[in-house]
Design a protein around this motif. Structure first.
Motif, PDB file in Angstrom:
ATOM      1  N   LEU A 164       0.622  -1.119  -0.072  1.00 49.50           N
ATOM      2  CA  LEU A 164       0.152   0.026   0.057  1.00 49.50           C
ATOM      3  C   LEU A 164       0.751   1.395  -0.216  1.00 49.50           C
ATOM      4  N   ALA A 165       0.238   2.146  -0.909  1.00 48.24           N
ATOM      5  CA  ALA A 165       0.880   3.802  -0.486  1.00 48.24           C
ATOM      6  C   ALA A 165       0.738   4.546   0.488  1.00 48.24           C
ATOM      7  N   SER A 166       1.896   5.189   0.838  1.00 45.23           N
ATOM      8  CA  SER A 166       1.630   5.999   2.546  1.00 45.23           C
ATOM      9  C   SER A 166       0.483   6.739   2.618  1.00 45.23           C
ATOM     10  N   ASP A 167       0.240   7.211   1.175  1.00 44.99           N
ATOM     11  CA  ASP A 167      -1.081   7.901   0.952  1.00 44.99           C
ATOM     12  C   ASP A 167      -2.225   7.212   0.268  1.00 44.99           C
ATOM     13  N   ALA A 168      -2.213   6.098  -0.046  1.00 40.73           N
ATOM     14  CA  ALA A 168      -3.248   5.021  -1.087  1.00 40.73           C
ATOM     15  C   ALA A 168      -4.950   5.491   0.315  1.00 40.73           C
ATOM     16  N   GLU A 169      -6.122   5.403  -0.882  1.00 41.08           N
ATOM     17  CA  GLU A 169      -6.927   5.997  -0.239  1.00 41.08           C
ATOM     18  C   GLU A 169      -8.075   4.381  -0.695  1.00 41.08           C
ATOM     19  N   LEU A 170      -8.693   3.948   0.566  1.00 39.69           N
ATOM     20  CA  LEU A 170      -9.050   2.739  -0.027  1.00 39.69           C
ATOM     21  C   LEU A 170     -10.988   3.263   0.510  1.00 39.69           C
ATOM     22  N   SER A 171     -11.226   2.709  -0.044  1.00 40.39           N
ATOM     23  CA  SER A 171     -13.282   2.819   0.238  1.00 40.39           C
ATOM     24  C   SER A 171     -14.199   2.071  -0.929  1.00 40.39           C
ATOM     25  N   PHE A 172     -15.336   2.062   0.026  1.00 38.35           N
ATOM     26  CA  PHE A 172     -15.994   0.881  -0.023  1.00 38.35           C
ATOM     27  C   PHE A 172     -17.356   1.536  -0.507  1.00 38.35           C
ATOM     28  N   GLU A 173     -18.587   0.987  -0.871  1.00 37.35           N
ATOM     29  CA  GLU A 173     -20.028   1.433  -1.153  1.00 37.35           C
ATOM     30  C   GLU A 173     -20.747   1.281  -0.124  1.00 37.35           C
ATOM     31  N   ALA A 174     -21.481   0.932   0.360  1.00 36.45           N
ATOM     32  CA  ALA A 174     -22.690   0.276   1.168  1.00 36.45           C
ATOM     33  C   ALA A 174     -23.771   0.670   1.291  1.00 36.45           C
ATOM     34  N   LYS A 207     -21.711  -3.008  12.385  1.00 34.62           N
ATOM     35  CA  LYS A 207     -21.225  -2.432  12.736  1.00 34.62           C
ATOM     36  C   LYS A 207     -19.572  -3.019  13.037  1.00 34.62           C
ATOM     37  N   ALA A 208     -19.448  -4.179  12.507  1.00 35.39           N
ATOM     38  CA  ALA A 208     -18.981  -5.240  12.487  1.00 35.39           C
ATOM     39  C   ALA A 208     -18.399  -5.332  10.891  1.00 35.39           C
ATOM     40  N   HIS A 209     -19.452  -5.114   9.745  1.00 33.33           N
ATOM     41  CA  HIS A 209     -18.179  -4.408   7.986  1.00 33.33           C
ATOM     42  C   HIS A 209     -17.162  -2.806   8.448  1.00 33.33           C
ATOM     43  N   LEU A 210     -17.763  -1.456   9.230  1.00 31.93           N
ATOM     44  CA  LEU A 210     -17.327  -1.433   9.578  1.00 31.93           C
ATOM     45  C   LEU A 210     -16.058  -1.497   9.868  1.00 31.93           C
ATOM     46  N   THR A 211     -15.425  -1.468  11.080  1.00 32.77           N
ATOM     47  CA  THR A 211     -14.650  -2.251  11.961  1.00 32.77           C
ATOM     48  C   THR A 211     -13.873  -2.608  10.968  1.00 32.77           C
ATOM     49  N   ALA A 212     -13.990  -3.650  10.388  1.00 34.16           N
ATOM     50  CA  ALA A 212     -13.147  -4.758   9.738  1.00 34.16           C
ATOM     51  C   ALA A 212     -12.499  -3.838   8.640  1.00 34.16           C
ATOM     52  N   LEU A 213     -13.067  -3.556   7.545  1.00 30.06           N
ATOM     53  CA  LEU A 213     -12.948  -2.856   6.739  1.00 30.06           C
ATOM     54  C   LEU A 213     -11.635  -1.496   7.357  1.00 30.06           C
ATOM     55  N   TYR A 214     -11.870  -0.812   8.612  1.00 33.81           N
ATOM     56  CA  TYR A 214     -11.415   0.162   8.786  1.00 33.81           C
ATOM     57  C   TYR A 214      -9.919  -1.025   8.833  1.00 33.81           C
ATOM     58  N   GLN A 215      -9.860  -1.777   9.777  1.00 32.77           N
ATOM     59  CA  GLN A 215      -8.744  -2.459  10.393  1.00 32.77           C
ATOM     60  C   GLN A 215      -7.387  -3.209   9.250  1.00 32.77           C
ATOM     61  N   LEU A 216      -8.335  -2.607   8.161  1.00 32.01           N
ATOM     62  CA  LEU A 216      -7.477  -3.328   6.364  1.00 32.01           C
ATOM     63  C   LEU A 216      -6.889  -1.709   5.916  1.00 32.01           C
ATOM     64  N   GLY A 217      -8.074  -0.714   6.645  1.00 28.78           N
ATOM     65  CA  GLY A 217      -7.092   0.616   6.143  1.00 28.78           C
ATOM     66  C   GLY A 217      -7.959   1.587   5.120  1.00 28.78           C
ATOM     67  N   PHE A 218      -9.400   0.724   5.292  1.00 26.52           N
ATOM     68  CA  PHE A 218     -10.784   1.200   4.501  1.00 26.52           C
ATOM     69  C   PHE A 218     -10.566   2.945   5.385  1.00 26.52           C
ATOM     70  N   ARG A 219     -10.889   4.470   4.779  1.00 30.68           N
ATOM     71  CA  ARG A 219     -10.998   5.418   5.347  1.00 30.68           C
ATOM     72  C   ARG A 219     -12.405   6.065   4.685  1.00 30.68           C
ATOM     73  N   ARG A 220     -11.876   5.512   3.898  1.00 24.74           N
ATOM     74  CA  ARG A 220     -14.164   5.805   3.323  1.00 24.74           C
ATOM     75  C   ARG A 220     -15.137   5.283   3.152  1.00 24.74           C
ATOM     76  N   LEU A 221     -16.458   5.892   2.717  1.00 22.60           N
ATOM     77  CA  LEU A 221     -17.421   5.035   3.111  1.00 22.60           C
ATOM     78  C   LEU A 221     -18.517   6.134   2.100  1.00 22.60           C
ATOM     79  N   SER A 222     -19.142   5.628   1.360  1.00 28.44           N
ATOM     80  CA  SER A 222     -20.182   5.910   0.073  1.00 28.44           C
ATOM     81  C   SER A 222     -21.515   4.915   0.822  1.00 28.44           C
ATOM     82  N   LEU A 223     -22.475   5.534   1.172  1.00 30.03           N
ATOM     83  CA  LEU A 223     -24.082   5.354   1.483  1.00 30.03           C
ATOM     84  C   LEU A 223     -24.922   5.726   0.493  1.00 30.03           C
ATOM     85  N   GLY A 224     -25.407   4.196  -0.690  1.00 32.62           N
ATOM     86  CA  GLY A 224     -26.269   5.165  -1.680  1.00 32.62           C
ATOM     87  C   GLY A 224     -27.937   4.812  -0.574  1.00 32.62           C
ATOM     88  N   ILE A 225     -27.807   6.663  -0.528  1.00 27.97           N
ATOM     89  CA  ILE A 225     -29.551   6.859  -0.314  1.00 27.97           C
ATOM     90  C   ILE A 225     -30.337   7.106  -1.210  1.00 27.97           C
TER      91      ILE A 225
END
Length: 448
Positions: free
Chosen positions: A136-146, A153-171
């Motif tokens: 992973l690059a030091s400034d990598a951006e990891l995101s997911f749609e939800a 909360k398990a989804h959010l926690t697991a992906l955060y621990q893997l480096g994800f910091r951006r979340l996109s919610l379909g409303i």
């Protein structure tokens, strides 16, 4: 508000320009998988330090949202998760083999479908598998749609621990009438829960997707939706035009054209929604996107670093984008490739140990030049020709110039404030393939 005459004049079928050439104009007859892999290796060698972007398509959904234009597979059978993940990892191994080393990832995005259809454990299996053959690059951006209704909360926690910091919610819309017609249900309380949990865990950028022009949508309903959204203060908002393409997506026949706002009514929804977002402190970013000044997407636009690819607008500019999974599109900058559009065809290719590309396009020098100008318009609202604007491009721009949508000099083209609502129309002036071969059937959604 724009005049009705201007709206009617420019409300035509137009590409969204996530690429040039657009997919219907690819030269698929002269494409081959070996040439594609060669272009991937060449681009990687030239931009190794830059890193690459990785898009992973997770197509499964438990129910069909009838408005949706994405590639999806409807099922409640979660036993499909692990076999699909293993296929994704096998495809990734093929690309790593072509690169001959573990690449540096600058961007990972999980799209769908519904990525949160997959269990938190299986999403961990996927990302850990990818990272076995990457850094992973030091400034990598990891995101997911939800989907707000099934994101735990398990989804959010697991992906955060893997480096994800951006979340996109379909409303899309909170109006119950609209939600019934589009078969998409989530309450403001559900969205607020996911948003609050994500922020408490440490996510730094949250995006909400909204759509205008949906069946049953009204000014009053949209105002209530945006009021609820503003209360939650997402960092970014994508405010898309509904693309009515029932000839491609039969689910859109769940309602009729009589239910869908069109013409002046649809444009009024866009103008009203845009006004509310700007008044709430969001800034216009490119086309269909709004962001707070504190968000990286706005900052990348302000510093001329905004980029657009098959995933949409991004703050990460890479020359190599690898798409994994069914229907995913990859971009080596000098070529495009798309995977099969059905899960069965995709899995069959993987089972045969074949790179699962179905069609693609090798860009010519003219393609690359036009692509540069369209990207400039989409991301920077201006572009310039060193030798002066070609006569045919200038002639196509004349109507937009007369309507004060663009400002033109001998060498430069700029989008005016009035023209921001018509970016797709401006880009069409550069699109040589579209002008050389006008479609005989409707290929694209309406521009407004």
């Amino acid at each position: 508000m724009e005049s009705a005459e201007l709206l009617k004049k420019y409300n035509v079928a137009a590409p969204r320009y996530t690429s040039y050439p657009t997919v219907p104009y690819w030269d698929i007859e002269n494409f081959n998988a070996n040439g594609w892999l060669g272009s991937v290796a060449n681009t990687y060698a030239g931009y190794k330090e830059e890193g690459i972007s990785l898009y992973i398509h997770l197509p499964f959904c438990e129910s069909l949202c009838t408005y949706c234009g994405c590639n999806t597979r409807i099922t409640k059978n979660h036993s499909v998760e692990v076999p699909y993940i293993l296929a994704l990892l096998a495809e990734w191994d093929m690309y790593v083999g072509a690169l001959r080393e573990k690449p540096k990832l600058r961007e990972i995005h999980l799209g769908g479908g519904t990525p949160t259809f997959f269990s938190a454990e299986n999403l961990g299996l996927l990302i850990n598998g990818i990272m076995q053959n990457a850094t992973l690059a030091s400034d990598a951006e990891l995101s997911f749609e939800a989907h707000p209704a099934n994101t735990t909360k398990a989804h959010l926690t697991a992906l955060y621990q893997l480096g994800f910091r951006r979340l996109s919610l379909g409303i899309q819309d909170f109006d119950p009438k609209v939600q019934f017609l589009i078969n998409r249900f989530q309450t403001p309380a559900q969205v607020a829960r996911v948003t609050c949990e994500a922020r408490e865990i440490g996510y730094t950028s949250i995006n909400f997707d909204l759509i205008y022009g949906l069946p049953g949508q009204s000014i009053d309903g949209l105002e209530r939706t945006i009021s609820d959204v503003i209360t939650m203060q997402p960092d970014r908002i994508a405010f898309y035009s509904y693309a009515h393409v029932p000839w491609l997506k039969p689910g859109q026949r769940h309602y009729t054209e009589k239910d869908i706002p069109t013409g002046d009514e649809k444009f009024a929804l866009y103008q009203f929604g845009r006004k509310l977002l700007l008044e709430a402190g969001y800034e216009d970013v490119g086309m269909d996107h709004f962001a707070l000044e504190s968000d990286l997407l706005f900052q990348s636009m302000a510093t001329d670093k905004l980029h657009r690819n098959f995933m949409g607008y991004t703050s990460q500019h890479t020359h190599l984008l690898i798409g994994l999974g069914v229907s995913s599109i990859s971009d080596s900058w000098t070529a495009f490739a798309q995977n099969p559009k059905t899960v069965e065809a995709y899995l069959d290719k993987i089972a045969q140990k074949l790179l699962p590309v179905e069609k693609g396009h090798f860009l010519t020098d003219e393609d690359l030049s036009i692509r540069k100008h369209i990207l400039n318009i989409m991301c920077r609202a201006n572009t310039a020709y060193s030798e002066g604007i070609p006569e045919k491009v200038y002639e196509r721009l004349l109507p937009l110039l007369r309507d004060k949508l663009v400002w033109v000099t001998e060498k430069e083209i700029r989008i005016t404030t009035k023209g921001k609502s018509f970016l797709r129309n401006v880009c069409m002036a550069f699109d040589e393939k579209l002008w050389l071969k006008q479609p005989k059937t409707q290929l694209f959604s309406s521009s407004i």
